[in-house]
Structure formats: C-alpha cells, structure tokens
Motif scaffolding. Structure first.
Motif, PDB file in Angstrom:
ATOM      1  N   ALA A 139       0.813  -1.211   0.000  1.00 14.47           N
ATOM      2  CA  ALA A 139       0.000   0.000   0.000  1.00 14.47           C
ATOM      3  C   ALA A 139       0.846   1.259   0.000  1.00 14.47           C
ATOM      4  O   ALA A 139       0.468   2.267  -0.597  1.00 14.47           O
ATOM      5  CB  ALA A 139      -0.937   0.003   1.210  1.00 14.47           C
ATOM      6  N   TRP A 148      -6.310   3.774   4.124  1.00 11.20           N
ATOM      7  CA  TRP A 148      -5.849   3.299   2.819  1.00 11.20           C
ATOM      8  C   TRP A 148      -6.725   2.155   2.318  1.00 11.20           C
ATOM      9  O   TRP A 148      -6.968   2.035   1.111  1.00 11.20           O
ATOM     10  CB  TRP A 148      -4.384   2.893   2.896  1.00 11.20           C
ATOM     11  CG  TRP A 148      -3.458   4.073   3.058  1.00 11.20           C
ATOM     12  CD1 TRP A 148      -3.806   5.394   3.102  1.00 11.20           C
ATOM     13  CD2 TRP A 148      -2.040   4.041   3.215  1.00 11.20           C
ATOM     14  NE1 TRP A 148      -2.693   6.177   3.262  1.00 11.20           N
ATOM     15  CE2 TRP A 148      -1.591   5.383   3.338  1.00 11.20           C
ATOM     16  CE3 TRP A 148      -1.099   3.023   3.271  1.00 11.20           C
ATOM     17  CZ2 TRP A 148      -0.248   5.705   3.504  1.00 11.20           C
ATOM     18  CZ3 TRP A 148       0.236   3.341   3.449  1.00 11.20           C
ATOM     19  CH2 TRP A 148       0.659   4.676   3.552  1.00 11.20           C
ATOM     20  N   TRP A 149      -7.205   1.293   3.229  1.00 14.16           N
ATOM     21  CA  TRP A 149      -8.142   0.244   2.829  1.00 14.16           C
ATOM     22  C   TRP A 149      -9.421   0.878   2.272  1.00 14.16           C
ATOM     23  O   TRP A 149      -9.965   0.396   1.266  1.00 14.16           O
ATOM     24  CB  TRP A 149      -8.457  -0.649   4.028  1.00 14.16           C
ATOM     25  CG  TRP A 149      -9.518  -1.673   3.753  1.00 14.16           C
ATOM     26  CD1 TRP A 149      -9.350  -2.907   3.198  1.00 14.16           C
ATOM     27  CD2 TRP A 149     -10.917  -1.542   4.014  1.00 14.16           C
ATOM     28  NE1 TRP A 149     -10.562  -3.554   3.101  1.00 14.16           N
ATOM     29  CE2 TRP A 149     -11.539  -2.734   3.590  1.00 14.16           C
ATOM     30  CE3 TRP A 149     -11.704  -0.532   4.565  1.00 14.16           C
ATOM     31  CZ2 TRP A 149     -12.906  -2.954   3.703  1.00 14.16           C
ATOM     32  CZ3 TRP A 149     -13.073  -0.734   4.674  1.00 14.16           C
ATOM     33  CH2 TRP A 149     -13.660  -1.937   4.249  1.00 14.16           C
ATOM     34  N   TRP A 183      -8.949   1.997  -1.239  1.00 17.49           N
ATOM     35  CA  TRP A 183      -9.004   0.850  -2.151  1.00 17.49           C
ATOM     36  C   TRP A 183     -10.459   0.444  -2.388  1.00 17.49           C
ATOM     37  O   TRP A 183     -10.880   0.256  -3.536  1.00 17.49           O
ATOM     38  CB  TRP A 183      -8.188  -0.303  -1.564  1.00 17.49           C
ATOM     39  CG  TRP A 183      -8.424  -1.633  -2.220  1.00 17.49           C
ATOM     40  CD1 TRP A 183      -8.685  -1.866  -3.546  1.00 17.49           C
ATOM     41  CD2 TRP A 183      -8.435  -2.908  -1.581  1.00 17.49           C
ATOM     42  NE1 TRP A 183      -8.854  -3.215  -3.770  1.00 17.49           N
ATOM     43  CE2 TRP A 183      -8.705  -3.871  -2.585  1.00 17.49           C
ATOM     44  CE3 TRP A 183      -8.227  -3.327  -0.276  1.00 17.49           C
ATOM     45  CZ2 TRP A 183      -8.775  -5.230  -2.296  1.00 17.49           C
ATOM     46  CZ3 TRP A 183      -8.296  -4.681   0.008  1.00 17.49           C
ATOM     47  CH2 TRP A 183      -8.582  -5.618  -0.997  1.00 17.49           C
ATOM     48  N   GLN A 184     -11.250   0.349  -1.333  1.00 17.49           N
ATOM     49  CA  GLN A 184     -12.630  -0.078  -1.466  1.00 17.49           C
ATOM     50  C   GLN A 184     -13.462   0.909  -2.272  1.00 17.49           C
ATOM     51  O   GLN A 184     -14.405   0.519  -2.956  1.00 17.49           O
ATOM     52  CB  GLN A 184     -13.246  -0.273  -0.077  1.00 17.49           C
ATOM     53  CG  GLN A 184     -12.620  -1.390   0.732  1.00 17.49           C
ATOM     54  CD  GLN A 184     -12.708  -2.731   0.043  1.00 17.49           C
ATOM     55  OE1 GLN A 184     -13.788  -3.234  -0.235  1.00 17.49           O
ATOM     56  NE2 GLN A 184     -11.558  -3.325  -0.253  1.00 17.49           N
ATOM     57  N   TRP A 189      -7.775   3.753  -5.143  1.00 16.39           N
ATOM     58  CA  TRP A 189      -6.497   3.060  -5.291  1.00 16.39           C
ATOM     59  C   TRP A 189      -6.749   1.682  -5.876  1.00 16.39           C
ATOM     60  O   TRP A 189      -7.770   1.055  -5.587  1.00 16.39           O
ATOM     61  CB  TRP A 189      -5.808   2.902  -3.945  1.00 16.39           C
ATOM     62  CG  TRP A 189      -5.300   4.178  -3.351  1.00 16.39           C
ATOM     63  CD1 TRP A 189      -5.534   5.458  -3.790  1.00 16.39           C
ATOM     64  CD2 TRP A 189      -4.489   4.306  -2.189  1.00 16.39           C
ATOM     65  NE1 TRP A 189      -4.901   6.356  -2.977  1.00 16.39           N
ATOM     66  CE2 TRP A 189      -4.258   5.693  -1.983  1.00 16.39           C
ATOM     67  CE3 TRP A 189      -3.928   3.392  -1.292  1.00 16.39           C
ATOM     68  CZ2 TRP A 189      -3.489   6.169  -0.932  1.00 16.39           C
ATOM     69  CZ3 TRP A 189      -3.169   3.866  -0.245  1.00 16.39           C
ATOM     70  CH2 TRP A 189      -2.946   5.234  -0.066  1.00 16.39           C
ATOM     71  N   CYS A 190      -5.816   1.215  -6.684  1.00 15.42           N
ATOM     72  CA  CYS A 190      -5.904  -0.125  -7.268  1.00 15.42           C
ATOM     73  C   CYS A 190      -4.621  -0.882  -6.922  1.00 15.42           C
ATOM     74  O   CYS A 190      -3.613  -0.747  -7.628  1.00 15.42           O
ATOM     75  CB  CYS A 190      -6.088  -0.060  -8.787  1.00 15.42           C
ATOM     76  SG  CYS A 190      -7.632   0.709  -9.303  1.00 15.42           S
ATOM     77  N   PRO A 191      -4.619  -1.655  -5.851  1.00 16.50           N
ATOM     78  CA  PRO A 191      -3.400  -2.361  -5.440  1.00 16.50           C
ATOM     79  C   PRO A 191      -2.941  -3.366  -6.492  1.00 16.50           C
ATOM     80  O   PRO A 191      -3.763  -3.979  -7.196  1.00 16.50           O
ATOM     81  CB  PRO A 191      -3.822  -3.083  -4.155  1.00 16.50           C
ATOM     82  CG  PRO A 191      -5.060  -2.389  -3.698  1.00 16.50           C
ATOM     83  CD  PRO A 191      -5.739  -1.905  -4.934  1.00 16.50           C
TER      84      PRO A 191
END
Length: 204
Positions: free
Chosen positions: A113, A178-179, A182-183, A187-189
């Motif tokens: 991340a 940060w989670w 993403w959700q 962000w696209c891990p």
C-alpha cells in the motif's frame, strides 16, 4: 522550479553528529545543524530500523486485529499486526514473517500500500504497509515476552472504535484509511501471488 518551491531553501545541514544514547533496539542521536538562516541549532531524534504493518483481510470481509499492552502508554491498544525489520530483510518478507508469527495466518496474495512516517519530528521510523488476503489459519509463534490477543472485526466495528477514540494507533488509522481508498476505487493495489505453503522461503 525555485528552491522555495522544491523545499531546498528549508534544508538543514549537519555540522556535528553525536550519539546521546545507544540501546539494544533504538539509538538516540544529538546533532548540531546549520539552519537555513545560518544559525546553529540542536536536533535530537531516534534512529529506528524501520517496520512493516499488515492489513489482513479474511474472506468474509473482516480484518485480523490484535490487542497488545503498550508499556509507554500503560494501556492495551487495538492494532493491525506489525513488527520491525530485521537487518537486510525486505518489506514483503518481514510482512509475511510478522503475520505468521503474531497471528498464525498466511496469505496467498499481497499488495504493497505504501510507506508512512509516523513521528517525523523525532524519529526516522518508516512503516511499510501491506494488504494481505486469501488467509489460511495456523499456529502463532510469538517472541519470548510477547503477549498478543488476536481477533477479527468488521470494518464497521474498527471504524466505530476509531470514531469513539478507542483506537488511536497511528499506523492502524492509516491502514484503515488506505483500505477505504481501495474499497472506494481511488487506489488499485497490485496484488502479488505468494505460495502460502512455502512462505518462509518466499521471494523478497
């Protein structure tokens, strides 16, 4: 870009380096520095080897969390699993090791991340944050003198604990934020598959 725009005009130069304290884990430095206006000042700061934190995601959407007594604060804290880097150890290898040792879980996929600096005024510590999913349970292997209560909680529960002030650990707050990025699709891990049957010898 000018020196003011890129921050070069704010730099401080070390003119004399010193060690105020050297312990088994941390070192405290006391340096004399030259300020941007030419005057001298003293800077005391902690040299830290660096650390990792893991945001472990169960298949049902819950997080794997820990309760641990933190002596400096004199209280039990709720945190994501974390630990310091060993000399020469990569962030991913450390993340896999800490997750396995503290919780017993191994993960099939990992995504980096980013890095957070949690005490920039007085410490060099940087914490590398990793997401882990595809978890399989196992037996924890805690260090001597380490006592951890491992449990699972839904994101909504952790968010409520943050809002109420029960969770105040900086790295855990950042991990949750940060989670959420993403959700929400911000962000696209980049997920890295790892052989969960052989993580002790996984790629660095």
């Amino acid at each position: 870009m000018s020196q003011h725009e890129d921050g070069r005009a704010l730099h401080e130069a070390c003119v004399e380096a010193g060690v105020a304290y050297a312990g088994d884990f941390l070192k405290v430095r006391r340096d004399r520095v030259r300020l941007p206006d030419g005057r001298l000042a003293q800077r005391e700061y902690i040299v830290h080897p660096g650390a990792v934190m893991v945001v472990p995601l169960l298949d049902d959407g819950r997080f794997v969390l820990e309760r641990q007594f933190r002596y400096p604060l004199g209280r039990v804290m709720i945190e994501f699993p974390a630990g310091k880097l060993d000399p020469g150890e990569s962030g991913l290898r450390c993340a896999m090791r800490e997750l396995r040792e503290e919780t017993g879980y191994m993960a099939r996929e990992w995504a980096r991340a980013g890095v957070l600096h949690n005490a920039i005024a007085y410490s060099t510590e940087g914490i590398e944050v990793w997401f882990a999913r595809g978890l399989t349970p196992g037996a924890a292997s805690l260090d001597e003198g380490e006592f951890v209560d491992v449990f699972a909680a839904a994101p909504q529960e952790l968010d409520a604990w943050v809002r109420s002030g029960e969770v105040t650990d900086a790295k855990t707050l950042i991990g949750l934020l940060w989670w959420q990025h993403w959700q929400c699709g911000r962000w696209c891990p980049d997920w890295l598959p790892v052989d969960d049957t052989n993580q002790a010898s996984s790629p660095p």
